[in-house]
Write an enzyme that holds these catalytic residues in place. Structure first.
Site, PDB file in Angstrom:
ATOM      1  N   ASP A 315       0.818  -1.373   0.040  1.00 22.73           N
ATOM      2  CA  ASP A 315       0.071   0.081   0.024  1.00 22.73           C
ATOM      3  C   ASP A 315       0.941   1.307  -0.046  1.00 22.73           C
ATOM      4  OD1 ASP A 315      -2.617  -1.364  -0.138  1.00 22.73           O
ATOM      5  OD2 ASP A 315      -2.663  -1.317   2.002  1.00 22.73           O
ATOM      6  N   GLY A 317       4.180   1.461  -1.281  1.00 20.96           N
ATOM      7  CA  GLY A 317       5.227   1.715  -2.267  1.00 20.96           C
ATOM      8  C   GLY A 317       4.470   1.600  -3.627  1.00 20.96           C
ATOM      9  N   GLY A 320       0.981   4.829  -2.390  1.00 22.93           N
ATOM     10  CA  GLY A 320       1.305   5.932  -1.703  1.00 22.93           C
ATOM     11  C   GLY A 320       0.605   6.005  -0.560  1.00 22.93           C
ATOM     12  N   GLY A 322       0.600   8.237   1.782  1.00 28.74           N
ATOM     13  CA  GLY A 322       0.349   9.786   1.982  1.00 28.74           C
ATOM     14  C   GLY A 322      -0.486  10.215   0.775  1.00 28.74           C
ATOM     15  N   VAL A 400      -6.880   3.082   1.127  1.00 29.57           N
ATOM     16  CA  VAL A 400      -6.172   2.797  -0.206  1.00 29.57           C
ATOM     17  C   VAL A 400      -7.283   1.801  -0.733  1.00 29.57           C
ATOM     18  CG1 VAL A 400      -4.414   1.277  -1.138  1.00 29.57           C
ATOM     19  CG2 VAL A 400      -3.762   2.578   1.163  1.00 29.57           C
ATOM     20  N   GLY A 401      -8.011   2.518  -1.745  1.00 34.08           N
ATOM     21  CA  GLY A 401      -9.133   1.598  -2.442  1.00 34.08           C
ATOM     22  C   GLY A 401     -10.185   1.371  -1.474  1.00 34.08           C
ATOM     23  N   TYR A 403      -9.961  -0.332   1.853  1.00 36.65           N
ATOM     24  CA  TYR A 403      -9.562  -0.103   3.164  1.00 36.65           C
ATOM     25  C   TYR A 403      -9.326   1.157   3.596  1.00 36.65           C
ATOM     26  CZ  TYR A 403      -9.256  -4.686   5.430  1.00 36.65           C
ATOM     27  OH  TYR A 403      -9.400  -6.053   6.076  1.00 36.65           O
ATOM     28  N   HIS A 460      -7.192 -12.732   3.756  1.00 37.65           N
ATOM     29  CA  HIS A 460      -5.834 -11.707   3.392  1.00 37.65           C
ATOM     30  C   HIS A 460      -5.165 -11.622   4.661  1.00 37.65           C
ATOM     31  CE1 HIS A 460      -9.045  -8.990   4.298  1.00 37.65           C
ATOM     32  NE2 HIS A 460      -8.380  -8.086   4.743  1.00 37.65           N
ATOM     33  N   ASP A 610      24.672   3.566  15.419  1.00 38.47           N
ATOM     34  CA  ASP A 610      23.262   4.401  14.991  1.00 38.47           C
ATOM     35  C   ASP A 610      22.393   3.414  14.186  1.00 38.47           C
ATOM     36  OD1 ASP A 610      21.160   6.325  14.610  1.00 38.47           O
ATOM     37  OD2 ASP A 610      22.219   7.586  13.236  1.00 38.47           O
TER      38      ASP A 610
END
Lengths: 657, 657
Positions: A315, A317, A320, A322, A400-401, A403, A460, A610
């Site tokens: 979702d 990649g 998007g 955002g 996303v569509g 969901y 799923h 780090d």
């Protein structure tokens, strides 16, 4: 009245804010990026340039830290740069733009596998193709469907071993006639493959004609629903006599003992940076989280049939997270005391798009108890001491569509950060011939749950992979796994036979940092081995996992190779600015050669370095009828909790007015 | 003003309530029980009678169900009976009293292992014994401690294989001088064994003299704390313009689509009975939970040394989770919109004791989303439909010595019941000689975390075992385990290699109903095999586990034999009114011969029977310095969620005013 005044002040401050090097690109910066790039790539009818991914190219960590530690009142910002992935002449370009010099400072033609995120513009265009495609129109006629009520959508197709891949999507269509719930009315059996670069349909199949599930019972808009209504529930008014406890200065938020920066990114949505907590005893802020975000959301469906096998979404990649942020509705998406912030991204043409109310920020008063104790052991005294809890929530919803994901970041005064995901929206549904499970004979597997007439909710998974660059009291940290181990009692005077104790191991390399949860009793922490409490304990933060799931696909299956970052629940890597994406950067049709799992194979040193903690929270979803036609939210979450970070309870002396 | 009126109405209704056969014993009933029993057991100076456990002997299930289904307006209540465990002449008596005939209907001298719950009265008396015990006074003098500042407390001693056991406790003491936090100042090394029946000290040891940890930093009362204070947080006022949405009639609560009965029990605290949910489509209430409560809380500490090895508490059976209920503080223990209820239990003399504000009930408005969806796929339409969430919480806090457990029952309109436990209060702490971990050499194990000078927070576990008599749509239910299993793709046209599907197994006997969580991907549900949805799915409720822990003691260790109900996370047994107690009924010094694990060995039929689900939520606690001097709440929880119980989303048409 008082609240109104305070809100105005926040608003005012938002306008007058000092710029921060991690601020997302502003509309004028997005416009500037577009201008600079389109000047270099003049478009023509034959060679269109599209902006697939425009983001702040954030300064590298040392630059940020040096800016932060600068003694000057208004230290100069590190150079403002944008990172752009564009499509031009069927190639993916990686372009870095310097905004101060208004110049392109690097361009690279991406030669690897996979393609960039799909823009909304191309998803919209490709979804229109069927309506001028004769075989599709014939299929509609055959089914006596009204074309004006048909809606199509684009679905990524994954990668299943093909040597050569084009930038194609599946286009699948739905019937809306009488409902907004298109996903409940699939035209099952009809599918097209379309080329996104050429924007044309490459192939079409109409494999079988089964009834489109009926509209009845699919609607979720209140205005379209019929009685009986209920349950009827009473709402609440919230007032804050002392006003909100947080201040927002630009994208910097401070509240209680916390301060952090809230960014927005086209691909991942909310980015929390520089989260620090004020230590009242040390009288200074202490670093906790340098940068955190949801790097990827992997959603493999579990139906191996022709129309569904490829349905294995990424979702972030592919779509998007955002770009997919939904505008939040005041009073329902967020409580009455919420404050809202907008966000901006660049569309396919490079134009800034505003997402109104992309975030809300609110103080959560859930009625919980921060800490308490009642003491009755002291004669003639009854002591009860209680502090009510309150926390600060940053929320976004990414749709996303079908969901909707409700993404919460909850900061607690006790030092904990709670990460919540609420799963709601609409199931991925498949048309079928069954109306009752009695009709399903023998070995037949429908790969889901029969939800309604001719409607199957397909099995799923969801795997949410969080990137968590913890900097506990500074950059150099270690990952410590503390195993709880059974010991036998050896002292013959003691009649008890066993007890457990702790054995701590510090991960030396990336291989040591991989953890599959659920196998043993263990505590996982990121500590600063160079900073100890007065008692000598290493200062740290502990991961309290939630909703643990392991992949059930075989590890050499194509979706699992692409989603190999879900093979472990925890990975630890050394910080590297370029390693942000669990599934890689070019995820659409990727081949898994750029995932976290591949990067971790380098087995780099991670002790007293780090380091970045990657945590995957997952769930397997066997749908139930309650999930139809819209899903009651299922909430999952995990927690980062201070462990010997403070010398003592940091909310012992908390004051709640 | 409106709210005040509504609260008065609730209060009025509370007074005028119809009696319910599951109502806990009222003060006048408790008085009657005392009168009836003391008349039969006249006490003298040599033969005292004490009431160890007084509870409603609730009518058996058929009686309750027949009362419920009675068509008459005010059906006669089944006989009101009390079950009493009394100590008399060093024996435990099990006495059943009929309140209507004011007679004892059965008396049994308990001949098995173990002793009843400790009363507060005897804990208080035994804690005073050291102050007139010369060797103890000598020890205090030797340490130059002021006796008036010393507090002692009684601790159960468990059972470690002894053939003969007496009713003894350990008495350990603390120094309060300058603090309310006695647990932070143990007189480590000094311990007494006292006989509860004879109320005298049997043995005394003063093994070593180490410094009592200092008072500094141990206090938690706001009035005693010194600046700097903080973090400073803003509170909230909550008003409900439509008033509270719940009504309380006696002990019966109804709210939204839920109704249930809230009982109180000396041993387990809150009991939720007859929880039913209104099905708006079927237009009737449907049964979900016949009876649920926390049957036992097992807390084994993990220090095998002389002063700590026996520390393996059973908080319900040994200390009485109901007896230990703390009075809730308005505005801090519960939010401003909470309503409070009192509870009553009988003390050692049989006298009713009132726990003011033992429960609070409130509508939780946490800012969550009940369900939502944003739809952008339909051209020229932007659809956003969101419902804000609200739930009803029943809360009690049980404070067992140092630990405070915040027990929440949360009813959601979606049909879920969420079970929350907040762990707060004060750690079990051990005195030591260390002030820095550097001093701990080599193989030395301090069995805990160094929290402060000379102060170790001892490792321990918490296992919360819930008794959940689910009656999904009626009594005859089955337990179904649905395993998610990887399958290979067989169709050569499909390039994907694998997927998962579900394989359901119905448990036939108790052996099939035992589950260790974490080993495989599985869904656990209680279903009614006789009631199906229109689609043919069995109506059910699913267990969504939380905070899974497995015991780490060896299984033949004495504490683990007594706590063998923690060996599995899930057990399923056929309903039997007498099987309520996971650890058995006489838990103090028990030998594990009456636990759930033993009962389950009968391997009875559980398919399509009236079954009880026992779920154990657990956690291993490695203390951290943040847990000192009082612990920030650690929240754990699990959920029962409808799965194909409803035909569709039950809150699709919810209205939140």
């Amino acid at each position: 009245m008082k609240i109104v005044v305070v809100l105005v002040l926040i608003q005012a401050c938002w306008r007058c804010a000092e710029a921060h090097p991690l601020d997302p690109l502003t509309p004028s910066e997005l416009n500037l990026v577009r201008t600079i790039i389109t000047n270099s790539y003049p478009t023509s009818s034959s060679s269109n340039l599209t902006f697939q991914h425009v983001a702040l190219d954030e300064p590298d960590k040392p630059q940020i830290l040096s800016w932060l530690s600068s003694k000057s009142m208004a230290p100069p910002l590190p150079p403002r740069r944008a990172f752009v992935i564009a499509r031009f002449q069927k190639q993916s370009l990686e372009i870095t733009v310097d905004l101060s010099t208004r110049s392109i400072i690097s361009t690279r033609v991406y030669k690897g596998h996979g393609f960039p995120t799909l823009t909304f513009v191309e998803q919209g265009l490709v979804s229109q193709l069927p309506f001028s495609y004769e075989p599709f129109k014939d299929s509609l006629n055959k089914r006596a469907l009204n074309m004006s009520q048909v809606v199509c959508a684009a679905f990524t197709v994954g990668w299943f071993g093909a040597e050569k891949t084009k930038r194609v999507v599946k286009v699948k269509c739905y019937y809306t006639n009488g409902t907004a719930n298109l996903y409940a009315r699939p035209l099952e059996g009809v599918a097209m493959v379309a080329d996104l670069d050429e924007m044309r349909i490459l192939s079409f199949s109409d494999r079988f004609g089964i009834p489109v599930p009926k509209a009845e019972g699919t609607e979720y808009r209140l205005s379209k629903l019929k009685p009986p209504f209920g349950p009827k529930l009473n709402g609440v008014n919230v007032t804050q006599p002392h006003g909100p406890g947080f201040t927002i200065d630009g994208h910097s938020v401070s509240w209680g003992n916390w301060k952090f920066h809230l960014g927005f990114d086209f691909q991942v949505g909310a980015i929390i940076s520089l989260a620090s907590i004020y230590d009242i005893e040390k009288q200074r802020y202490r670093e906790v989280l340098y940068r955190g975000f949801i790097s990827e959301v992997f959603v493999p469906y579990q139906d191996p049939t022709e129309e569904w096998y490829y349905t294995t979404y990424f979702d972030c990649g592919e779509y998007g997270f955002g770009q997919s942020a939904s505008s939040l509705e005041p009073l329902t998406d967020c409580p009455p005391n919420a404050h809202f912030l907008d966000a901006f991204y660049a569309d396919a043409n490079g134009n800034p798009v505003k997402i109104t109310n992309a975030f809300c920020i609110f103080e959560k008063h859930a009625g919980d108890i921060m800490w308490r104790h009642t003491e009755i052991a002291i004669p003639n005294q009854l002591i009860t001491e209680v502090r009510a809890d309150v926390s600060l929530v940053v929320r976004m919803v990414s749709t996303v569509g079908n969901y909707d994901y409700v993404i919460d970041w909850e900061f607690k005064p006790s030092g904990s950060i709670k990460f919540g995901v609420g799963l709601t929206g609409i199931l991925g549904m498949k048309g079928g011939t069954y109306i009752n499970t009695d009709q399903i004979k023998g070995e037949t597997d429908i790969h889901g749950t029969l939800l309604a007439d001719n409607t199957i909710g397909v099995y799923h998974d969801h795997f949410f992979t969080y990137y968590l660059d913890l900097d506990i009291d500074g950059q150099r940290n270690s990952f410590v796994k503390t195993t709880l181990q059974t010991q036998k009692v050896k002292d013959p005077k003691i009649p008890r036979k066993s007890y457990w104790t702790t054995v701590s191991e510090t991960a030396k390399t990336e291989a040591d940092g991989r953890v599959k949860l659920g196998l043993e009793a263990a505590e996982l922490a990121v500590v600063n081995p160079n900073k100890k409490t007065k008692r000598g304990n290493k200062t740290g933060y502990r991961l309290l996992p939630g909703s643990v799931a392991h992949p059930l696909l075989v590890s050499d299956d194509y979706p699992q190779i692409r989603g190999a970052f879900s093979n472990y629940n925890v990975w630890v890597t050394p910080y590297n600015k370029s390693e942000k994406w669990a599934a890689g950067l070019f995820v659409d049709r990727s081949r898994g050669d750029d995932t976290l799992a591949v990067k971790s194979r380098k087995n780099r040193e991670i002790e007293n370095e780090d380091i970045v903690l990657w945590y995957t929270m997952g769930l397997h979803h066997v749908p139930s009828q309650e999930d139809y036609p819209v899903m009651p939210t299922l909430s999952v979450g995990f927690e980062l909790r201070p462990t010997n970070f403070f010398e003592a309870n940091p909310v012992l002396k908390a004051i709640v007015n």
